[in-house]
Design a protein around this motif. Structure first.
Motif, short mmCIF file in Angstrom:
data_model
loop_
_atom_site.label_atom_id
_atom_site.label_comp_id
_atom_site.label_asym_id
_atom_site.label_seq_id
_atom_site.Cartn_x
_atom_site.Cartn_y
_atom_site.Cartn_z
N SER A 1 11.99 65.80 20.05
CA SER A 1 10.90 65.47 20.58
C SER A 1 10.10 64.68 19.42
CB SER A 1 9.99 66.47 21.21
OG SER A 1 9.42 67.15 20.09
N TYR A 2 9.22 63.61 19.73
CA TYR A 2 8.60 62.76 18.60
C TYR A 2 7.14 62.79 18.67
CZ TYR A 2 13.61 61.90 18.46
OH TYR A 2 14.91 62.03 18.53
N PRO A 3 6.25 62.61 17.57
CA PRO A 3 6.73 62.94 16.11
C PRO A 3 7.02 64.59 16.04
CG PRO A 3 4.34 62.76 16.21
CD PRO A 3 4.85 62.56 17.73
N THR A 4 7.86 65.00 15.26
CA THR A 4 8.36 66.22 14.87
C THR A 4 8.28 66.15 13.26
OG1 THR A 4 9.76 66.74 16.65
CG2 THR A 4 9.82 68.03 14.56
N THR A 5 7.10 67.21 12.87
CA THR A 5 6.88 67.25 11.25
C THR A 5 7.18 68.77 10.90
OG1 THR A 5 5.01 65.44 11.52
CG2 THR A 5 5.12 67.15 9.68
N ILE A 6 8.14 68.75 10.06
CA ILE A 6 8.45 70.01 9.66
C ILE A 6 8.23 70.08 7.93
CG2 ILE A 6 10.65 71.68 9.02
CD1 ILE A 6 11.90 70.09 11.33
N MET A 7 7.63 71.25 7.45
CA MET A 7 7.68 71.59 6.07
C MET A 7 8.57 72.42 5.66
SD MET A 7 4.52 72.72 3.81
CE MET A 7 4.57 73.09 2.17
N TYR A 8 9.62 72.04 4.83
CA TYR A 8 10.62 72.94 4.24
C TYR A 8 10.23 73.55 3.04
CZ TYR A 8 13.55 70.34 7.38
OH TYR A 8 13.88 69.56 8.60
N ASN A 9 10.01 75.01 3.15
CA ASN A 9 9.43 75.65 2.04
C ASN A 9 10.74 76.87 1.90
OD1 ASN A 9 7.90 76.98 0.15
ND2 ASN A 9 6.52 78.03 1.54
N GLN A 10 11.35 76.38 0.78
CA GLN A 10 12.57 77.21 0.22
C GLN A 10 13.38 77.34 1.49
OE1 GLN A 10 10.75 81.03 -0.95
NE2 GLN A 10 9.95 80.01 -2.57
N THR A 11 13.78 78.26 2.07
CA THR A 11 14.62 78.25 3.13
C THR A 11 14.04 78.28 4.74
OG1 THR A 11 15.07 80.39 3.06
CG2 THR A 11 16.58 79.34 1.83
N VAL A 12 12.75 78.12 4.67
CA VAL A 12 11.83 78.38 5.76
C VAL A 12 11.43 77.14 6.29
CG1 VAL A 12 9.86 79.48 7.11
CG2 VAL A 12 11.22 80.83 5.15
N ARG A 13 11.46 76.85 7.57
CA ARG A 13 10.96 75.61 8.33
C ARG A 13 9.79 75.90 8.79
NH1 ARG A 13 15.83 72.56 11.70
NH2 ARG A 13 17.05 72.18 10.06
N HIS A 14 8.57 75.26 8.55
CA HIS A 14 7.24 75.44 9.22
C HIS A 14 7.05 74.23 9.99
CE1 HIS A 14 6.41 78.94 6.74
NE2 HIS A 14 7.22 78.16 5.69
N TYR A 15 6.94 74.28 11.44
CA TYR A 15 6.70 73.18 12.12
C TYR A 15 5.19 73.00 12.38
CZ TYR A 15 11.77 73.32 13.55
OH TYR A 15 12.90 73.37 13.50
N PHE A 16 4.85 71.62 12.01
CA PHE A 16 3.44 71.29 12.38
C PHE A 16 3.10 70.85 13.73
CE2 PHE A 16 0.37 67.65 12.20
CZ PHE A 16 -0.71 68.40 11.52
N ASN A 17 1.91 71.68 14.22
CA ASN A 17 1.55 71.72 15.50
C ASN A 17 0.28 71.14 15.73
OD1 ASN A 17 3.90 72.17 17.12
ND2 ASN A 17 3.70 74.16 16.16
N GLY A 18 -0.57 70.56 14.45
CA GLY A 18 -1.80 70.26 14.49
C GLY A 18 -2.14 68.78 15.04
N GLN A 19 -3.53 68.46 14.58
CA GLN A 19 -3.75 67.06 14.80
C GLN A 19 -3.07 66.12 13.92
OE1 GLN A 19 -8.03 67.06 14.78
NE2 GLN A 19 -8.22 68.10 16.73
#
Length: 121
Positions: free
Chosen positions: A38-56
């Motif tokens: 799905s788009y847009p999908t924003t992910i922060m890669y912090n070491q080996t963990v993916r953090h999905y952004f769901n904010g405004q």
């Protein structure tokens, strides 16, 4: 794309994180390998963990998201931590615990609200 200008603004306000974009119409295989559907999908890669952004999709929300990941105010509880920190808490301590399922879209949307609430003193 309305998100890209907000990403550019946010990237100028932090030197802790590198920013990048991937056009899934050109790099379809990379997006499929990353599980993007799905788009847009924003992910922060912090070491080996993916953090999905769901904010405004605004600069301040992106900066808050980054800050929350790098300096967490909400912790993830497993069974042992729950027993240690919540069940065995001091009398004067209070905990607000969110029980959720990772696939739950409303739960994902509320994750930013939990981080905001955790900062209220």
């Amino acid at each position: 794309m309305h998100l890209l200008p907000e990403f550019r603004k946010a990237s100028k306000r932090t030197d802790k994180v590198n920013f990048g974009t991937v056009d899934c119409t050109i790099h379809n295989q990379l997006c499929q390998q990353s599980g993007i559907n799905s788009y847009p999908t924003t992910i922060m890669y912090n070491q080996t963990v993916r953090h999905y952004f769901n904010g405004q999709h605004q600069e301040h929300a992106i900066i808050d998201f980054i800050d929350d990941i790098l300096n967490p105010t909400v912790i993830t509880l497993d069974n042992d931590l729950y027993i240690k920190l919540v069940e065995n808490k001091k009398f004067e301590e209070m905990w607000l615990v969110d029980f959720f399922m990772p696939w739950c879209h409303p739960c994902q949307q509320l994750s930013g609200e939990w981080r905001t609430l955790s900062k209220v003193k």
